[in-house]
Design a protein around this motif. Structure first.
Motif, PDB file in Angstrom:
ATOM      1  N   THR A  79     -35.075  19.643  -7.755  1.00 45.51           N
ATOM      2  CA  THR A  79     -35.876  19.593  -8.977  1.00 45.51           C
ATOM      3  C   THR A  79     -35.497  18.333  -9.749  1.00 45.51           C
ATOM      4  OG1 THR A  79     -34.240  20.944 -10.126  1.00 45.51           O
ATOM      5  CG2 THR A  79     -36.149  22.103  -9.259  1.00 45.51           C
ATOM      6  N   VAL A  80     -36.524  17.746 -10.362  1.00 43.93           N
ATOM      7  CA  VAL A  80     -36.315  16.558 -11.187  1.00 43.93           C
ATOM      8  C   VAL A  80     -36.800  16.914 -12.586  1.00 43.93           C
ATOM      9  CG1 VAL A  80     -36.769  14.089 -11.436  1.00 43.93           C
ATOM     10  CG2 VAL A  80     -36.783  15.123  -9.156  1.00 43.93           C
ATOM     11  N   ASP A  81     -35.887  16.942 -13.537  1.00 49.13           N
ATOM     12  CA  ASP A  81     -36.189  17.347 -14.906  1.00 49.13           C
ATOM     13  C   ASP A  81     -36.928  18.701 -14.917  1.00 49.13           C
ATOM     14  OD1 ASP A  81     -35.836  16.864 -17.551  1.00 49.13           O
ATOM     15  OD2 ASP A  81     -37.586  15.573 -17.800  1.00 49.13           O
ATOM     16  N   GLY A  82     -36.519  19.580 -14.033  1.00 48.43           N
ATOM     17  CA  GLY A  82     -37.107  20.913 -13.964  1.00 48.43           C
ATOM     18  C   GLY A  82     -38.327  21.038 -13.066  1.00 48.43           C
ATOM     19  N   HIS A  83     -38.825  19.913 -12.550  1.00 46.87           N
ATOM     20  CA  HIS A  83     -40.019  19.969 -11.690  1.00 46.87           C
ATOM     21  C   HIS A  83     -39.611  19.982 -10.218  1.00 46.87           C
ATOM     22  CE1 HIS A  83     -42.413  19.032 -15.229  1.00 46.87           C
ATOM     23  NE2 HIS A  83     -41.603  18.025 -15.477  1.00 46.87           N
ATOM     24  N   ASP A  84     -40.111  20.983  -9.491  1.00 46.55           N
ATOM     25  CA  ASP A  84     -39.825  21.059  -8.060  1.00 46.55           C
ATOM     26  C   ASP A  84     -40.489  19.873  -7.359  1.00 46.55           C
ATOM     27  OD1 ASP A  84     -39.073  23.345  -5.809  1.00 46.55           O
ATOM     28  OD2 ASP A  84     -40.644  21.954  -5.173  1.00 46.55           O
ATOM     29  N   LEU A 100     -41.121  10.601 -12.439  1.00 47.24           N
ATOM     30  CA  LEU A 100     -39.870  10.296 -13.149  1.00 47.24           C
ATOM     31  C   LEU A 100     -38.913   9.432 -12.335  1.00 47.24           C
ATOM     32  CD1 LEU A 100     -39.294  13.922 -14.460  1.00 47.24           C
ATOM     33  CD2 LEU A 100     -40.148  11.975 -15.771  1.00 47.24           C
ATOM     34  N   ILE A 101     -39.281   9.222 -11.066  1.00 46.35           N
ATOM     35  CA  ILE A 101     -38.321   8.570 -10.154  1.00 46.35           C
ATOM     36  C   ILE A 101     -38.758   7.157  -9.776  1.00 46.35           C
ATOM     37  CG2 ILE A 101     -37.331   8.673  -7.828  1.00 46.35           C
ATOM     38  CD1 ILE A 101     -37.412  11.665  -7.980  1.00 46.35           C
ATOM     39  N   GLY A 102     -37.812   6.248  -9.827  1.00 40.84           N
ATOM     40  CA  GLY A 102     -38.026   4.915  -9.277  1.00 40.84           C
ATOM     41  C   GLY A 102     -37.095   4.759  -8.090  1.00 40.84           C
ATOM     42  N   LEU A 103     -37.594   4.145  -7.035  1.00 39.49           N
ATOM     43  CA  LEU A 103     -36.773   4.026  -5.824  1.00 39.49           C
ATOM     44  C   LEU A 103     -36.682   2.566  -5.393  1.00 39.49           C
ATOM     45  CD1 LEU A 103     -35.377   5.036  -3.207  1.00 39.49           C
ATOM     46  CD2 LEU A 103     -37.649   5.452  -2.271  1.00 39.49           C
ATOM     47  N   VAL A 104     -35.463   2.113  -5.197  1.00 40.52           N
ATOM     48  CA  VAL A 104     -35.250   0.770  -4.646  1.00 40.52           C
ATOM     49  C   VAL A 104     -34.648   0.967  -3.258  1.00 40.52           C
ATOM     50  CG1 VAL A 104     -34.091  -1.434  -4.946  1.00 40.52           C
ATOM     51  CG2 VAL A 104     -34.792  -0.132  -6.950  1.00 40.52           C
ATOM     52  N   PRO A 105     -35.449   0.726  -2.225  1.00 40.28           N
ATOM     53  CA  PRO A 105     -34.949   1.016  -0.875  1.00 40.28           C
ATOM     54  C   PRO A 105     -33.943  -0.023  -0.402  1.00 40.28           C
ATOM     55  CG  PRO A 105     -37.109   0.040  -0.739  1.00 40.28           C
ATOM     56  CD  PRO A 105     -36.787   0.159  -2.194  1.00 40.28           C
ATOM     57  N   GLN A 106     -33.299   0.337   0.702  1.00 40.04           N
ATOM     58  CA  GLN A 106     -32.255  -0.517   1.241  1.00 40.04           C
ATOM     59  C   GLN A 106     -32.834  -1.792   1.870  1.00 40.04           C
ATOM     60  OE1 GLN A 106     -29.184   0.300   4.780  1.00 40.04           O
ATOM     61  NE2 GLN A 106     -29.580   2.027   3.498  1.00 40.04           N
ATOM     62  N   GLU A 107     -33.923  -1.591   2.624  1.00 41.25           N
ATOM     63  CA  GLU A 107     -34.555  -2.722   3.300  1.00 41.25           C
ATOM     64  C   GLU A 107     -35.499  -3.422   2.332  1.00 41.25           C
ATOM     65  OE1 GLU A 107     -33.981  -3.359   6.560  1.00 41.25           O
ATOM     66  OE2 GLU A 107     -32.704  -1.604   6.815  1.00 41.25           O
ATOM     67  N   ILE A 108     -35.693  -4.714   2.562  1.00 37.56           N
ATOM     68  CA  ILE A 108     -36.654  -5.442   1.721  1.00 37.56           C
ATOM     69  C   ILE A 108     -38.047  -5.233   2.313  1.00 37.56           C
ATOM     70  CG2 ILE A 108     -37.330  -7.716   0.881  1.00 37.56           C
ATOM     71  CD1 ILE A 108     -34.355  -8.381   0.769  1.00 37.56           C
ATOM     72  N   SER A 146     -31.496  18.084  -9.664  1.00 37.56           N
ATOM     73  CA  SER A 146     -30.678  19.166  -9.148  1.00 37.56           C
ATOM     74  C   SER A 146     -31.033  19.424  -7.686  1.00 37.56           C
ATOM     75  CB  SER A 146     -30.935  20.416 -10.003  1.00 37.56           C
ATOM     76  OG  SER A 146     -30.028  21.398  -9.636  1.00 37.56           O
ATOM     77  N   VAL A 147     -30.057  19.216  -6.831  1.00 35.44           N
ATOM     78  CA  VAL A 147     -30.274  19.416  -5.388  1.00 35.44           C
ATOM     79  C   VAL A 147     -29.547  20.693  -5.003  1.00 35.44           C
ATOM     80  CG1 VAL A 147     -29.858  18.429  -3.099  1.00 35.44           C
ATOM     81  CG2 VAL A 147     -30.338  16.918  -5.037  1.00 35.44           C
ATOM     82  N   LYS A 148     -30.283  21.610  -4.360  1.00 38.00           N
ATOM     83  CA  LYS A 148     -29.655  22.894  -4.009  1.00 38.00           C
ATOM     84  C   LYS A 148     -29.821  23.179  -2.521  1.00 38.00           C
ATOM     85  CE  LYS A 148     -29.367  25.193  -8.364  1.00 38.00           C
ATOM     86  NZ  LYS A 148     -28.754  23.981  -8.896  1.00 38.00           N
ATOM     87  N   ASN A 149     -28.699  23.320  -1.870  1.00 43.23           N
ATOM     88  CA  ASN A 149     -28.644  23.738  -0.453  1.00 43.23           C
ATOM     89  C   ASN A 149     -29.600  22.950   0.441  1.00 43.23           C
ATOM     90  OD1 ASN A 149     -28.634  26.632  -2.242  1.00 43.23           O
ATOM     91  ND2 ASN A 149     -26.826  26.103  -1.038  1.00 43.23           N
TER      92      ASN A 149
END
Lengths: 310, 253
Positions: free
Chosen positions: A63-68, A79-87, A6-9
């Motif tokens: 917040t991610v699954d309720g965690h700020d 909880l997050i996995g990130l695949v960036p644009q650049e190698i 949840s992204v707020k403002n």
């Protein structure tokens, strides 16, 4: 469906003065694939960076699954996995050690069986002992995905996963993504390929100039795309439409030289034949007809270019 | 505490050292052996003993310090600069790991590498000179703390650097002169009065002096000052790193 992210403002101003995100609010639903469409410099990567902790937001909360993601960053980031644009890969390490490193970094106990599953799923198992630098571009991109999946995230961010990737590999990537969704992973991907959003997403968001212009479920958007315009060029311009044609909700265009009828291609009947009969009965003669269909690309371009187009 | 993250970084960095074992271990051992040959055997034979210790043996603590300090800085600065350079730092920043854990992983790995080199040089020295260690526990304390504190310093240099030239700048233009002028190859009491006083502003003097004391019981400055210097330097580096991570300076947009 509940929001897992949840992204707020959210606002992000860089020191250089660039206002990359302007009061962005967005809920990402558990288990969905959300495609964020936007031109270069729209703020897609900045939004992902702020959610994942790579950039600090100027204001707003995530917040991610309720965690700020600031106060309770450990729980949120786990909880997050990130695949960036650049190698961005350590070139001299082996594929297996690279994914082992990622799993450890995210605080997960070693589990080579899981890593084997991930590498097999991404067709990288044969390359597990190869140095990253020896891999092809497509394989390196898959190593980035393997790293992100190594720690079993619930949410996966894919920042332009198919940029610069050939058609065959792109299709493979789409299959991988839908497979991940079947395993319960929520996926957010940014892209500027509209067909990619169409092929994969449950919902589509359009971001431009640091603002979310639209977030719609793809089915609804496709229904909208399913509407066609039937344009009738008239022999003579009409000033007013006869009352008998009121139900067709015709629009006058080109100074009255054209009538535009919008209909739903997925409906029971188009009503075109009836319209033509009624036009003829009303003494209006058609010189020519054509049909037009707005595409997702049209909607996208309209939103991105601003209000100037009709 | 995400100990798994610390261990993951540590292992990843140690793997890098093992891949480049010639550069990491063989090269410093070779260059130190050359110092022994040149300063110990060739020139040292013409220099009288320093407070009862042969010149060859006298320079051993300084030589170990020279290698350990430069290796700590170069290992730790490269360790954190390389992910910045290739962009893989995104993973560190998005991981559920605190600044303390990330720093610990890189610094402990860098310190382990330089400590290994220090020990190898010490063993090598036994083959060249007649060596004795009066206070082995203090010797270990000084060696370990020097490795840690300069690895912390190297970590800061790695974060500060925005290109490879800057990465070399601090070690070459600042640290190397301080080490050479820090009593590595001489006792500062050999210097004319005013230069002896000037040398006291060089923090390396305190480290070399304390380390040499642990070998031969002789020191340029009191042991307490040496300990204060090493602990003070370590504390200062930790504080700076804490500030860097809190503000995201040069790492987080």
């Amino acid at each position: 469906m509940p929001a897992i992210v949840s992204v707020k403002n959210l606002t992000k101003r860089y020191d250089s003065g660039t206002h990359a995100l302007k009061d962005v609010s967005l809920d990402i639903e558990d288990g969905e694939i959300l495609a964020l469409l936007g031109p270069n410099g729209a703020g897609k990567t900045t939004l992902i960076s702020c959610i994942c902790g790579i950039a600090s937001a100027t204001s707003g909360t995530v917040t991610v699954d309720g965690h700020d993601n600031v106060r309770d960053y450990r729980a949120a980031r786990r909880l997050i996995g990130l695949v960036p644009q650049e190698i961005n890969l350590e070139p001299f390490e082996t594929v297996m050690n690279t994914v082992r490193f990622s799993r450890g970094l995210f605080g997960k106990a070693p589990d080579d069986a899981h890593l084997e599953r991930v590498l097999r799923q991404l067709s990288l198992w044969d390359k597990k002992d190869s140095q990253v630098r020896a891999l092809s571009g497509g394989m390196k991109r898959r190593v980035l995905i393997a790293k992100a999946l190594s720690h079993e995230p619930k949410v996966l961010f894919l920042d332009e996963p198919t940029a610069g990737v050939d058609v065959g590999l792109r299709k493979e990537m789409w299959d991988t993504v839908s497979d991940l969704q079947k395993h319960g992973v929520t996926i957010i991907l940014t892209t500027h390929y509209i067909e990619e959003a169409e092929a994969m997403a449950d919902r589509i968001g359009v971001i431009s100039g640091g603002e979310i212009k639209l977030v719609r479920d793809k089915a609804g958007l496709m229904r909208e795309l399913g509407r066609k315009r039937f344009v009738i060029e008239l022999g003579e311009a009409v000033d007013m439409l006869p009352a008998a044609l009121k139900d067709y909700r015709l629009e006058r265009a080109a100074g009255g030289c054209e009538l535009v009828y919008t209909y739903d291609t997925q409906g029971d009947g188009t009503g075109i034949r009836r319209l033509l009969n009624d036009l003829s009965a009303a003494g209006i003669t058609a010189r020519d007809v054509r049909t037009e269909q707005s595409s997702l690309e049209d909607i996208f371009v309209d939103l991105v270019d601003g209000e100037g187009r009709s | 505490m995400n100990l798994t993250a610390i261990w993951a970084i540590y292992r990843f960095e140690m793997a890098r050292a093992l891949r480049t074992v010639t550069q990491t271990v063989v090269s410093p051992v070779l260059s130190t052996s050359l110092y022994f040959v040149v300063f110990g055997a060739a020139i040292g034979s013409r220099i009288q003993e320093v407070e009862g210790v042969s010149y060859g043996a006298f320079i051993v603590p300084g030589l170990i310090m020279l290698s350990v300090i430069t290796q700590s800085i170069s290992n730790a600065s490269f360790g954190i600069y390389f992910p910045k350079f290739i962009g893989s730092i995104y993973e560190l920043l998005s991981a559920p790991a605190s600044f303390l854990e990330i720093t610990a992983g890189y610094v402990l790995a860098a310190a382990t590498k330089s400590l290994t080199i220090g020990v190898i040089i010490l063993i090598t020295a036994f083959f060249f000179v007649d060596l004795r260690i009066q206070h082995p526990v203090w010797m270990v304390v000084f060696l370990v703390l020097t490795c840690l504190s300069f690895s912390l310093f190297g970590f800061i240099v790695g974060i500060w650097a925005t290109n490879f030239e800057q990465l070399q700048l601090v070690p070459l233009l600042l640290v190397q002169p301080l080490i050479f002028l820090g009593g590595t190859f001489y006792s500062i009491s050999m210097l004319p009065g005013v230069w002896e006083q000037v040398s006291l502003f060089n923090p390396v003097v305190y480290l070399v002096s304390g380390f040499r004391w642990s070998f031969y019981g002789m020191a340029d400055v009191a042991l307490g000052w040496s300990l204060l210097a090493i602990f003070g330097f370590t504390g200062l580096c930790v504080a700076i790193i804490g500030l860097i991570f809190r503000t995201g300076w040069r790492i987080r947009d």
